[in-house]
Design a protein around this motif. Sequence first.
Motif, PDB file in Angstrom:
ATOM      1  N   LEU A  31       0.225  13.563  -7.301  1.00  0.00           N
ATOM      2  CA  LEU A  31      -0.014  13.793  -5.875  1.00  0.00           C
ATOM      3  C   LEU A  31      -0.276  15.256  -5.543  1.00  0.00           C
ATOM      4  N   ALA A  32       0.499  16.169  -6.107  1.00  0.00           N
ATOM      5  CA  ALA A  32       0.469  17.562  -5.673  1.00  0.00           C
ATOM      6  C   ALA A  32      -0.916  18.211  -5.772  1.00  0.00           C
ATOM      7  N   PRO A  33      -1.625  18.128  -6.906  1.00  0.00           N
ATOM      8  CA  PRO A  33      -2.929  18.803  -6.939  1.00  0.00           C
ATOM      9  C   PRO A  33      -3.939  18.167  -5.994  1.00  0.00           C
ATOM     10  N   ARG A  34      -3.852  16.863  -5.803  1.00  0.00           N
ATOM     11  CA  ARG A  34      -4.760  16.198  -4.862  1.00  0.00           C
ATOM     12  C   ARG A  34      -4.481  16.637  -3.434  1.00  0.00           C
ATOM     13  N   LEU A  35      -3.209  16.765  -3.112  1.00  0.00           N
ATOM     14  CA  LEU A  35      -2.845  17.159  -1.756  1.00  0.00           C
ATOM     15  C   LEU A  35      -3.196  18.623  -1.498  1.00  0.00           C
ATOM     16  N   GLN A  85       0.861  -1.178   0.000  1.00  0.00           N
ATOM     17  CA  GLN A  85       0.000   0.000   0.000  1.00  0.00           C
ATOM     18  C   GLN A  85       0.895   1.224   0.000  1.00  0.00           C
ATOM     19  N   THR A  86       0.513   2.275  -0.747  1.00  0.00           N
ATOM     20  CA  THR A  86       1.359   3.465  -0.818  1.00  0.00           C
ATOM     21  C   THR A  86       0.650   4.747  -0.409  1.00  0.00           C
ATOM     22  N   VAL A  87      -0.677   4.714  -0.226  1.00  0.00           N
ATOM     23  CA  VAL A  87      -1.388   5.873   0.318  1.00  0.00           C
ATOM     24  C   VAL A  87      -2.335   5.397   1.403  1.00  0.00           C
ATOM     25  N   GLY A  88      -2.588   6.279   2.350  1.00  0.00           N
ATOM     26  CA  GLY A  88      -3.489   5.945   3.449  1.00  0.00           C
ATOM     27  C   GLY A  88      -3.988   7.210   4.112  1.00  0.00           C
ATOM     28  N   PRO A  89      -4.632   7.092   5.256  1.00  0.00           N
ATOM     29  CA  PRO A  89      -5.177   8.262   5.948  1.00  0.00           C
ATOM     30  C   PRO A  89      -4.072   9.235   6.348  1.00  0.00           C
ATOM     31  N   ARG A  90      -4.004  10.361   5.665  1.00  0.00           N
ATOM     32  CA  ARG A  90      -3.054  11.434   5.945  1.00  0.00           C
ATOM     33  C   ARG A  90      -1.601  11.055   5.669  1.00  0.00           C
ATOM     34  N   TRP A  91      -1.352  10.083   4.770  1.00  0.00           N
ATOM     35  CA  TRP A  91       0.037   9.765   4.444  1.00  0.00           C
ATOM     36  C   TRP A  91       0.171   9.244   3.015  1.00  0.00           C
ATOM     37  N   CYS A  92       1.372   9.430   2.489  1.00  0.00           N
ATOM     38  CA  CYS A  92       1.723   8.888   1.181  1.00  0.00           C
ATOM     39  C   CYS A  92       3.173   8.409   1.212  1.00  0.00           C
ATOM     40  N   LEU A  93       3.370   7.200   0.760  1.00  0.00           N
ATOM     41  CA  LEU A  93       4.700   6.625   0.583  1.00  0.00           C
ATOM     42  C   LEU A  93       5.061   6.889  -0.875  1.00  0.00           C
ATOM     43  N   ASP A 118      -9.782  20.382   3.767  1.00  0.00           N
ATOM     44  CA  ASP A 118      -9.597  19.640   5.015  1.00  0.00           C
ATOM     45  C   ASP A 118     -10.254  18.262   4.920  1.00  0.00           C
ATOM     46  N   ASP A 119      -9.998  17.606   3.772  1.00  0.00           N
ATOM     47  CA  ASP A 119     -10.568  16.286   3.511  1.00  0.00           C
ATOM     48  C   ASP A 119      -9.466  15.402   2.932  1.00  0.00           C
ATOM     49  N   PHE A 120      -8.993  14.449   3.739  1.00  0.00           N
ATOM     50  CA  PHE A 120      -7.860  13.622   3.340  1.00  0.00           C
ATOM     51  C   PHE A 120      -8.274  12.170   3.107  1.00  0.00           C
ATOM     52  N   ALA A 121      -9.479  11.978   2.626  1.00  0.00           N
ATOM     53  CA  ALA A 121      -9.984  10.632   2.377  1.00  0.00           C
ATOM     54  C   ALA A 121      -9.063   9.882   1.425  1.00  0.00           C
ATOM     55  N   GLU A 122      -8.836   8.603   1.716  1.00  0.00           N
ATOM     56  CA  GLU A 122      -7.928   7.802   0.891  1.00  0.00           C
ATOM     57  C   GLU A 122      -8.366   7.758  -0.566  1.00  0.00           C
ATOM     58  N   GLU A 123      -9.658   7.737  -0.793  1.00  0.00           N
ATOM     59  CA  GLU A 123     -10.157   7.621  -2.163  1.00  0.00           C
ATOM     60  C   GLU A 123      -9.689   8.782  -3.024  1.00  0.00           C
ATOM     61  N   ARG A 124      -9.492   9.918  -2.392  1.00  0.00           N
ATOM     62  CA  ARG A 124      -9.016  11.092  -3.126  1.00  0.00           C
ATOM     63  C   ARG A 124      -7.652  10.837  -3.760  1.00  0.00           C
ATOM     64  N   PHE A 125      -6.864   9.980  -3.145  1.00  0.00           N
ATOM     65  CA  PHE A 125      -5.496   9.719  -3.588  1.00  0.00           C
ATOM     66  C   PHE A 125      -5.369   8.350  -4.271  1.00  0.00           C
ATOM     67  N   ARG A 126      -6.516   7.748  -4.616  1.00  0.00           N
ATOM     68  CA  ARG A 126      -6.467   6.394  -5.154  1.00  0.00           C
ATOM     69  C   ARG A 126      -5.647   6.302  -6.433  1.00  0.00           C
ATOM     70  N   HIS A 127      -5.728   7.302  -7.294  1.00  0.00           N
ATOM     71  CA  HIS A 127      -4.957   7.250  -8.544  1.00  0.00           C
ATOM     72  C   HIS A 127      -3.460   7.257  -8.264  1.00  0.00           C
ATOM     73  N   VAL A 128      -3.029   7.937  -7.221  1.00  0.00           N
ATOM     74  CA  VAL A 128      -1.599   7.958  -6.884  1.00  0.00           C
ATOM     75  C   VAL A 128      -1.127   6.546  -6.572  1.00  0.00           C
ATOM     76  N   GLU A 129      -1.916   5.827  -5.794  1.00  0.00           N
ATOM     77  CA  GLU A 129      -1.597   4.430  -5.481  1.00  0.00           C
ATOM     78  C   GLU A 129      -1.529   3.586  -6.758  1.00  0.00           C
ATOM     79  N   GLU A 130      -2.537   3.705  -7.607  1.00  0.00           N
ATOM     80  CA  GLU A 130      -2.570   2.914  -8.835  1.00  0.00           C
ATOM     81  C   GLU A 130      -1.387   3.254  -9.737  1.00  0.00           C
ATOM     82  N   LEU A 131      -1.036   4.523  -9.805  1.00  0.00           N
ATOM     83  CA  LEU A 131       0.086   4.944 -10.640  1.00  0.00           C
ATOM     84  C   LEU A 131       1.406   4.396 -10.109  1.00  0.00           C
TER      85      LEU A 131
END
Length: 586
Positions: A383-387, A349-357, A394-407
């Motif tokens: 990552l940058a525009p999503r973050l 896993q590379t993204v999660g609640p309030r974090w990104c690897l 003030d919404d850090f839901a994992e789904e928002r960053f799902r494409h970063v994980e897939e990429l």
Amino acid sequence: MTAQPTEPVRPTASTGPTASTGPTSSTGSTASAQKPSHDVLILGSGIAGSTLGAVLARGGAKVLIADAGTHPRFAVGESMIPQLIAWLQVLAERFDVPEFQALTDVTTINQTVSNTFGRKQHFGFMLHRPGQEPDPDEAHQFVIPDALTSASHLFRQDSDAYLHRVAVGYGCDTRQQWRAEKIDFDDDGVTVTGADGQVVRARYLVDASGFRSPLADRLGLREEPARFKHHSRSLFTHMIGVRPFDDVLEVPEQSRPPVPWHNGTMHHLFDRGWFWIIPFDNHELSRNPLCSVGVTLDPRTYPKPEGIGAEEEFAQLLRQFPAVERQFEGARKVREWVSTGRLQYSSGQTVGPRWCLMSHAAGFLDPLYSRGMSNTFEIIHALAPRLLGALADDDFAEERFRHVEELEQGLLDYNDTLVNCSFIAFSHFRLWDAVFRVWGSGSTPGTLRINNALRKFRGDGDASVFDALEKAPHTGLWWPDNDEFKALLAVTAEACAQYEAKLIDGDTAADLILEQIRESGAVHDGFGWKDVKQRFIHPDQDQIADFLKWAAASPVPELNTVGRESLAALRAAGAPPLSASPEPGR
């Protein structure tokens, strides 16, 4: 190695090896009473952390970049590729950080950053067999079209320090020689405690530190063993006095490449391994006599020897290949050799609640094909525009960053397929020739689709054109929106797997791939990818224009779009040929 050690071989852990366990929001923690001092804490001040920090700070975020080390410092991963430059140009213009442009042209980087950078004019490959002189006809060269870009060999201690200064200039706070010891998440953010006892509180954490990621340790994210099929380890250093390969190998005129070997990244291939040669002294403005050198080996074929050091092991390998050994006559190291274990590592896993690897903290494959830095900049762009949006909402839901994980996962997995096929093919020239053509044929279209999006953005400033790039069916593939190219890679993987299993011979495997190349509507005739007599691919302006006309007439929608848009730019009054960029710096 069409790429070179452009990828950091086992990138160094910038922030320290250990992070203590602690409660996370997913385990029922409560909010911390301490108010965050920063919006984003980035662990690692290397090329990834500093580039991301500059983008976020330019976008209004309060950023702290923390690192256990300092700049300047040694790093490998020095060879640029056209896609890397395309993504760096996108970052510069979409996020208004013009200083990035200094790294996108070899002349400009030597004038603006420091006079220590080499030129990457081509990807060069030559096959070697133990105890034999190489056959000059068992060689390839893919010359990067001048119309596409002017790439560099990055002297990383200078390029990384420059990017760190850019990040600070846009407002990033920094904390160097600060090692993260403990990481705790709660509903409102993250608290990181350093080895010195100092505490940092932020709304979001990005770990861009590399292999020894504190966050990967803290959350148990590493896959053991790494999921990849490919296996390799590496030995590397910087040296002085490495001779140009053109000076140590006499070849007949008809077998000489269009560009001197010394003008680009040289890959010396052998069964289950390759040497890289990345000179920094091959540009007229460079005053750097150093050369990045190394070798990457499959440890299943070449287990790490006991009782000898990396320098002696490298010398023993050189003695097996006479022409490569001559290139190192009189060469001397300027720093100690590094010897790694298996380079490959991955994370479940590379993204999660309030974090990104991020990038090399998430995983690493191999320096072959120089995908490392290109992958990093592509991930930063995702990552940058999503973050920035998450900070604003003030919404850090994992789904928002799902494409970063897939990429991140896709970039690693597709590269694993290609590099694994390449290592298998090194033992048989015709098979390697076929794999080379698969890799190369997708490189130019993959870059042009990024350039076309950037060109549109320059015209109307609408960033949604970059969102459209993400809507591709094969996320992480270097040409991600073409089904025929994906099918070509699948045929290649299957043929190489059958050859490795001794179910078919090398000629049969090569024939399977070459037939697919000849029949594929994704492969252009003009550059020479379909003609096995053409081992040196050197597209000129007329061939580029012919390629675009072919693409524009293609029934493949994605290819048709690339061709039409690029042709329109060529025909526009006063428009630069393909990928020109504005003046760097501010």
